[in-house]
Every structure is written in C-alpha cells, then in structure tokens.
Write an enzyme that holds these catalytic residues in place. Structure first.
Site, PDB file in Angstrom:
ATOM      1  N   HIS A 424       0.815  -1.226   0.000  1.00  0.00           N
ATOM      2  CA  HIS A 424       0.000   0.000   0.000  1.00  0.00           C
ATOM      3  C   HIS A 424       0.846   1.273   0.000  1.00  0.00           C
ATOM      4  CE1 HIS A 424      -3.798   1.755  -0.231  1.00  0.00           C
ATOM      5  NE2 HIS A 424      -4.277   1.574   0.991  1.00  0.00           N
ATOM      6  N   ASP A 428      -2.447   1.464  -4.900  1.00  0.00           N
ATOM      7  CA  ASP A 428      -3.725   1.835  -4.282  1.00  0.00           C
ATOM      8  C   ASP A 428      -4.757   0.746  -4.536  1.00  0.00           C
ATOM      9  OD1 ASP A 428      -5.073   2.380  -6.867  1.00  0.00           O
ATOM     10  OD2 ASP A 428      -3.714   4.098  -6.941  1.00  0.00           O
TER      11      ASP A 428
END
Length: 454
Positions: A424, A428
């Site tokens: 992350h 995304d």
C-alpha cells in the site's frame, strides 16, 4: 631464513595486493599473492589480515588446499551440512562428491575441483557452514592444482594505472598461519535433502526443537514483510466456461502424443491469464528499490513476468517461479509446472528456479480455504491467492422455455475465491480492483483470453 621480494600494486587507499617471489635455503621457490584488508596496517610479520595464496613453480608438491563453500545465489550466507560423502584420509578425484548442503531453497551436492587426499572436515553433519569459508582441506597430488586455483581466483590483475613499488624483506616465515584459497568450488547438481529436512516424528509436548532451514528462511522473510503495509482485496470468479475450455484442451492432449503430460490442471490457465492481465497493470510486476526513505525510494518496472507458485515440499513450503510467462503458451507453462513438481518430490528444485521472481500466484485451493490473507515478500509488490473451487447456488436470469421471457432462477455455479495483498506504499486499492476485474473477465470469458494470446 627466507628472502622475500615483493611487488606492491596500489589500486586505491583501501585495497592493495602483493605479488612476491620466495626463496629459502633449500632453493624452493614460491610465487604468492597477498591481499591486504583495509582494517589493518602493514606489518613485517604476516598476520590473519593477509589472505595468502601460493603458486608453486617448483617444489613442494602435496600442498594442503582449503576448499571454500561457494555462493549458491539468492543472498544465501550459510548452509546446513546434510551429509559427507568423504572422510579424512580418503582419496578424491576432480568432480567427486564432497558433501551435500541444504539452503533455505534446496539441497545441493558440492563436488571437488582437486585430486588428492582429504585432510580435514571443517564441519559436522547438522552444523551451519558459512559461504566463503573452508569446508574441507585437500592435500593435492601436484602443484598444478594450486596453479589452477590461482588462475581461477577472483583476484584481478592490476590496472595500468596501478602504482608499483618494490620491497625486499628478510625474515623468518611465521608458521601456523591460516591460508585461504580464492578459488570457487563447483556446484554440480541439486539433490534430495537428507533425513534432517524431514519433519520429526518424535516431537512431543514441552520439547524444544530448532527451526528447520526453511522455517528459518520463512522467519526472516516474513519478518521483513511485516514492514510492508498490506492492502487486501477479495473477489469470486465463476469458472464454468473455463472448465469447459480445459476439458477441450485435455481432449486434445489425449489425442496427441507430443506432450510430456497427459492433462493439465487449471494452474497453467490461471498463470497465463494472470500474465495477460498483468500487461495492462505493469506496476503490479514492479519492485521497490531503496525503500528506507521516501525521498530515495524508486520503482523498478520489470519486463519479464516471472510468476512464483507456492509449492509444498517434504522440507516445507517453497516458492519457485516460472520465467517469462508473457512469452509462453499454456502448454509450455504446463511443462514447466510438471518439471517443478517432479523436482519437488525429490526436494531438488534447482536454485535458479527461485531467483528473480516478480509476482506470486498461490493456489491453496487444492487443500481448502476461502478467505485468504497472502503475505507479500519484500522483492515484490503484489501477491494473489486462489481458494477452493466449489459448486454453489447463484441467482441468474435464464430464458423460460415456455414463455421465452427472462426469469430469475437459482442455478449451480463453479466458483473460486481469489484474494490479493498489495504494497500500500505504492499500490492503491483501485489498481488492485481493476486488475482483478481484468483477470476475472479473461477467466469467465475464455474467448477473450484466446483473443489476447499470441
């Protein structure tokens, strides 16, 4: 007394090496190379900071050569000694087996570069041998062995710009000092692991046992993975159409004897379709470089789709990868999987198959499981895991045979759960969701997958 005549080559302030000629009162001549480590000043007497390698141009023969454990790749720094094929006093020839070592990836047989007599084993079975350190001492039959090892050592000759000066030193030769050969031993083939790699049947309550080599590797790898913030995503894919396509492929295989396998599983189709979808989302095939600081971190985009597949072996879980999936057919991928499965049964998957993986696809569904949480390794930014294929009830609009109108009915569908984890810091959620939809569309509509193949 020994008269030593040195030529000193100064390559930079931290690295120098000597070539020298030694003559003793028996007129025995010896050429040597000395490498000075940057941690100590020069001393007239030798000390362990000098690595010494002698090339005898005449007597004596029968020199004892330390045989180093070679680097077998993937940053491995130590290996467990599984078994010895020789003992002190044994005669050995070039290419004879010396020992079997077990890394966290596979077991490897080490073979000799020399002909001679075994003088010393540096490790017992079960001990950890350090890469670059001696594992055995061999008394060679001739000085040609020494010459060969020097020629093949990793010390390069001085550049034309190197500074040269001459030094004459007359002093006693200090005995008992360590000498380290710079030659790399041959690693010939991968072999099955020994009993030490098997799960112990004697484990009882309140008994402390050390981690196996593969468990140690998992411990280190997963500890590094904990530094990565994981983003999770899950979906379900309906496979009725791909099941029909696979049946047609297997019928074709049965009618043709040109393949090394009798049928294929779903995995070659999963892997190929995964690669086709990956072409539109190259960031998922990338890796993060210099990730200690956001100001220096970079993404390395990799052209090759080297897709890792988790495999259960007698020694534990390993993740080899299939190279260049983007350029292979489903049949070629199936052949690679078969080769890896055969090697897995012997715990003998070649080290090269573990190197340079770019993304991982784990299929735990042959054991079970629905909701999964796969863990990313630090050299990748995405991993997918496939759960158990099940036939479940689903609502579907179907055409009524009497009225011809669409009506909602409950029908049986073959469904697999698919779970993703992504880094992350650079990936995304929307990117993973779009990739999943692309892959899902290819699997649920095989005609689109065939249209994408080249």
């Amino acid at each position: 007394m020994f008269l030593r005549s040195f030529n000193v080559f100064r390559l930079n302030q931290n690295f120098q090496y000597f070539s020298h000629r030694l003559v003793n009162n028996k007129r025995t001549k010896c050429n040597s190379i000395f490498i000075k480590l940057p941690t100590n000043p020069y001393l007239k007497k030798f000390n362990p900071t000098y690595y010494v390698r002698d090339l005898h141009t005449s007597y004596p023969n029968n020199a004892v050569v330390p045989f180093l454990l070679a680097d077998i790749g993937e940053g491995i720094t130590e290996c467990e000694v599984v078994q010895w094929f020789i003992q002190p006093g044994d005669n050995i020839s070039e290419f004879d087996k010396i020992c079997e070592v077990q890394s966290d990836k596979a077991s490897v047989e080490i073979t000799s570069r020399y002909t001679g007599v075994i003088k010393k084993l540096h490790y017992n079975v079960g001990e950890m041998a350090k890469v670059g350190n001696p594992i055995v001492d061999i008394e060679t039959d001739s000085s040609n062995e020494l010459e060969s090892s020097l020629i093949n050592s990793e010390v390069s000759p001085p550049s034309p710009s190197a500074q040269v000066q001459s030094i004459n030193i007359t002093e006693p030769l200090i005995s008992g000092e360590k000498t380290h050969t710079l030659a790399t031993p041959a690693v010939r083939r991968v072999a099955p692991a020994g009993k030490e790699a098997q799960p112990s049947k004697e484990i009882v309550e309140d008994k402390l046992v050390p981690l196996s080599f593969i468990q140690k590797s998992m411990f280190k790898t997963m500890s590094r993975s904990l530094k990565i913030p994981h983003f999770g995503y899950s979906d379900e894919y309906i496979l009725d159409d791909i099941i029909a396509s696979r049946n047609l492929i297997n019928d074709y295989i049965t009618r043709n004897n040109q393949f090394s396998f009798n049928k294929i599983s779903f995995m070659p189709i999963f892997i190929k379709s995964f690669s086709v979808a990956l072409k539109k989302f190259p960031i998922l095939n990338a890796c993060v470089i210099d990730d200690d600081d956001a100001n220096t971190a970079k993404l390395k985009f990799r052209r090759s789709h080297n897709i890792g597949i988790a495999m259960d072996t007698p020694g534990g879980l390993v993740v080899p990868n299939i190279k260049n999936v983007q350029a292979k057919s489903i049949f070629e991928i199936a052949s690679d999987i078969r080769r890896l499965q055969e090697a897995r049964e012997k715990n003998a998957i070649p080290p090269n198959d573990f190197q340079e993986g770019t993304i991982t696809l784990s299929n735990i569904g042959n054991i079970g499981g629905t909701s999964l949480s796969p863990v990313i390794v630090s050299s990748e930014v995405c991993i997918a895991a496939i759960g158990k294929l099940q036939k479940v009830p689903r609502f579907e609009d179907v055409k009524d045979e009497v009225t011809g109108q669409l009506v909602e009915k409950v029908v049986g569908k073959h469904v697999i759960p698919v779970s993703f984890s992504a880094d992350h810091r650079v990936i995304d959620g929307a990117t993973v969701a779009r990739f999943s939809q692309e892959w899902k569309n290819l699997l649920e509509n095989p005609i689109l997958l065939s249209a994408e193949l080249r």
